[in-house]
Scaffold this active site. Structure first.
Site, PDB file in Angstrom:
ATOM      1  CE1 TYR A   1       1.418  -4.219  -2.054  1.00 34.10           C
ATOM      2  CE2 TYR A   1       2.868  -4.013  -3.679  1.00 34.10           C
ATOM      3  CZ  TYR A   1       2.122  -3.344  -2.693  1.00 34.10           C
ATOM      4  OH  TYR A   1       2.158  -1.837  -2.503  1.00 34.10           O
TER       5      TYR A   1
ATOM      6  CD  GLU B   1      -1.007  -1.582  -0.845  1.00 32.29           C
ATOM      7  OE1 GLU B   1      -0.024  -1.367  -0.739  1.00 32.29           O
ATOM      8  OE2 GLU B   1      -1.744  -1.475  -0.294  1.00 32.29           O
TER       9      GLU B   1
END
Lengths: 398, 294
Positions: free
Chosen positions: A118, A207
């Site tokens: 992530y 993101e």
């Protein structure tokens, strides 16, 4: 402002962040040519493009099997699936019972992740600095991970005047376990790219989730989400062009065109309020009387009569509305302007819904007088508590 | 007494010739605010309303008129630059009314503030008023009454609402401060509460917060540790849907911590009296301060 995954990936690629090969189709006619560009593959990922997370676990309202992200094993199946996704509505856990219209489908090569990470950048409000969040647990929901396993997330603050330094990139890369030279170079490019998008394009969130290591040992942004700060949009014509109004509530789009902050809710009292705090407090107060607001509306400080009139038209177009509440505390906003806006929207016609009005502050008396003269049935309340009683009374009569 | 501004505050208004600025500057002057200079690059040498000299640069306004506070109405895309010019001119207090400044601009401003001579209030702030003395902002004058309760809020209109509830109950205010609704900004709730705590003219404090960020929690911790004065609070947005930006750039629930319920719990744990309903903010304060028992 939100954008689609395919738009995010195009933007990432233009800032040298590695993404998988894929093509976007917005109509059935485009599919053939697009598939030619992608070339023959053993498998294809077919991804419905809507502004909502949880697409893979969602379902189509138009009778199409499977979720919004599907893997298929032939070009023919990919074409057929994309064609059926387009124009369908995809319902997810996040976007409400009606779902969202699929206006585009992204068809991409299928990559087998060897590892998943992530990686994101946003502003840490407590520190008042940008922060990079990284985790070795890619593909998970970061909010849940932050609550259950905060130790699994690395938070690296970035100095806004200098950007990410090389030692910071190394720290994050080592923490993720990216020691190989090729991966390290890919990571440097990726971090620099997302930071530049954040800084130069006024993104509020960039993101990549998951960021994967491919079978070839390269990094690749497999899914991406980029949100832009509304306040920064006036500077970026290219970003404004990415807006897909079909993904937004029609009333919210109309309101935003007039510079109003409007959010559609599922209650029955239309609220014309000014200032975010008072607008929220008005909603809270209605709830304390067991009444649900039909919307949040912050007229803002600089709305003119036309914007106020549009706000009233939007409130009246809500079929669930049983009452109309005006709660204005003027400072920058003037009470007389609000009254003029209401009357302009009604255009000489009466109001079919009960109206409760509280106007205080700048030019309040003039505003109240104007409304009282034009709309004789209006109930006036002189403070927040009185609004509660008045609305409850009006509500029970409808 | 009061905090941040008083009768000695000499104000430079940035963007004084704009429509909103003109409207509010006139109201400030009617209230007694010493507006000593205006700033409008290119219009230096002219006068506002025939009496207030306009300058091209902040440094000139400080040198010639002794301005010690800036009030900024410059449009959003140029407002951060106006703040930085005020910092450069070493103006001690900068109040920024402008809404819609991009966060990245404010991140640059924050870095310039570090180690500077300036304190920033806002942006997206209604301003600050010390009733009976001076006002730098867009709040309606008549709702205020001189007294000893300090009010600090993240919202403009909800500050007005709170103040009006106090005044209607005969409870006056020492100063009323709106820190602004943006995510990246100057003075925090905690910093204003600390100033109220240190001000001998302030007997009690009302803090009006809302969803988003963690400033309420930080202020609550400080209150718990260091404040003996009565403190009441209200948190707006208990019914706000998560993930949506509620008007203010900073009013968004992202995760459990930024929601109203979490904040209210933190405040109550710190011994702060939290109003259950926005209509009862003054009532809640009065009870906590023992004003109704006499």
């Amino acid at each position: 402002m939100k954008i689609h995954e395919y738009q995010a990936k195009e933007l990432l690629a233009s800032f040298s962040v590695p993404v998988e090969r894929g093509v976007v189709v917005r109509s059935a006619e485009e599919i053939g040519g697009a598939m030619g560009k992608l070339g023959e593959r053993a498998r294809y990922a077919v991804k419905a493009q809507i502004h909502s997370g949880g697409r893979g676990k969602g379902h189509f309202s138009g009778g199409l099997e499977g979720g919004g992200v599907q893997l298929v094993s032939s070009e023919k199946k990919a074409v057929d699936l994309a064609r059926r996704m387009l124009g369908n509505r995809l319902v997810t856990a996040q976007n409400g019972p009606d779902g969202s219209l699929v206006t585009a489908v992204y068809i991409a090569e299928v990559l087998e992740p060897q590892r998943q990470f992530y990686l994101s950048i946003l502003i840490d409000r407590a520190a008042q600095r940008p922060v990079v969040l990284a985790s070795r647990d890619g593909g998970v929901e970061i909010e849940a991970l932050a609550e259950e396993h905060p130790e699994k997330i690395l938070r690296e603050h970035i100095h806004p005047l200098f950007g990410p330094e090389a030692f910071q990139a190394r720290r994050i890369a080592f923490w993720l376990g990216l020691k190989d030279d090729v991966l390290w170079e890919d990571f440097q490019r990726t971090l620099a790219g997302i930071y530049r998008i954040f800084w130069e394009k006024n993104a509020s969130l960039v993101e990549i989730n998951p960021l994967i290591v491919t079978e070839e040992g390269r990094l690749c942004a497999l899914d991406a989400k980029i949100n832009f700060e509304d306040n920064g949009l006036p500077r970026h014509e290219d970003i404004r062009a990415l807006r897909d109004s079909a993904q937004e509530d029609e009333k919210e789009v109309r309101a935003s065109e007039f510079g109003l902050s409007y959010i559609a809710l599922d209650g029955t009292v239309g609220c014309l309020t000014n200032g975010a705090g008072l607008a929220m407090a008005t909603m809270d107060m209605l709830h304390s009387y067991g009444i649900r607001p039909a919307n949040f509306l912050d007229l803002g400080d600089n709305s003119g009569v036309d914007a106020i009139a549009e706000a009233v038209r939007i409130l009246l177009s809500d079929k669930n509305a049983r009452c109309l509440l005006v709660n204005i505390f003027g400072g920058a906003m003037r009470g007389d302007l609000v009254a003029d806006g209401i009357l302009k929207a009604l255009d000489g016609k009466g109001l079919s819904l009960p109206l409760v009005v509280r106007i205080e502050g700048a030019n309040a008396e003039l505003g109240r007088k104007t409304i009282a003269a034009a709309l004789p049935g209006t109930v006036f309340a002189d403070d927040l508590a009185a609004i509660g009683y008045a609305i409850k009374n009006a509500y029970e009569r409808t | 007494m009061s905090i941040l501004v008083d009768g000695n505050t000499r104000v430079l208004v940035h963007g004084i010739t704009g429509k909103a600025a003109t409207f509010h500057v006139r109201h400030c002057r009617e209230y007694g605010t010493k507006v000593v200079a205006g700033l409008r690059p290119g219009k230096g040498g002219q006068q506002f309303d025939g009496v207030i000299p306009i300058y091209d640069t902040a440094r000139e306004a400080v040198a010639e008129q002794g301005a010690n506070a800036s009030l900024i109405f410059v449009p959003a895309m140029g407002a951060a630059d106006a703040i930085m010019e005020a910092i450069d001119a070493e103006i001690p207090l900068i109040v920024c009314i402008t809404e819609g400044i991009p966060s990245n601009d404010m991140l640059r401003v924050r870095e310039r503030l570090l180690g500077s001579h300036s304190t920033l209030l806002g942006p997206n702030s209604p301003g600050v008023i010390s009733p009976g003395k001076t006002k730098l902002g867009i709040m309606p004058s008549h709702i205020h009454q001189p007294g000893s309760v300090g009010v600090v809020s993240r919202s403009g209109t909800l500050t007005f609402e709170t103040v009006w509830q106090l005044t209607r109950r005969g409870i006056g205010q020492s100063s009323c401060v709106g820190i602004g609704g943006d995510g990246v900004h100057g003075l925090t709730l905690l910093e204003v509460v600390r100033r109220f705590n240190d001000d001998p003219g302030t007997d009690g404090i009302i803090m009006v917060g809302e969803i988003g960020g963690e400033e309420e929690e930080a202020a609550a911790e400080y209150v718990h540790r260091s404040v003996k004065k009565p403190v009441a609070a209200f948190i707006a947005g208990i019914t706000a849907p998560p993930g949506r930006r509620m008007g203010h750039a900073g009013a968004i629930i992202s995760g459990k911590k930024s929601g109203a319920a979490y904040k209210i719990a933190a405040l109550e744990k710190a011994g702060i009296a939290v109003a259950k309903n926005p209509a009862s903010i003054a009532e809640t304060y009065g009870e906590r301060a023992g004003l109704f028992a006499k």
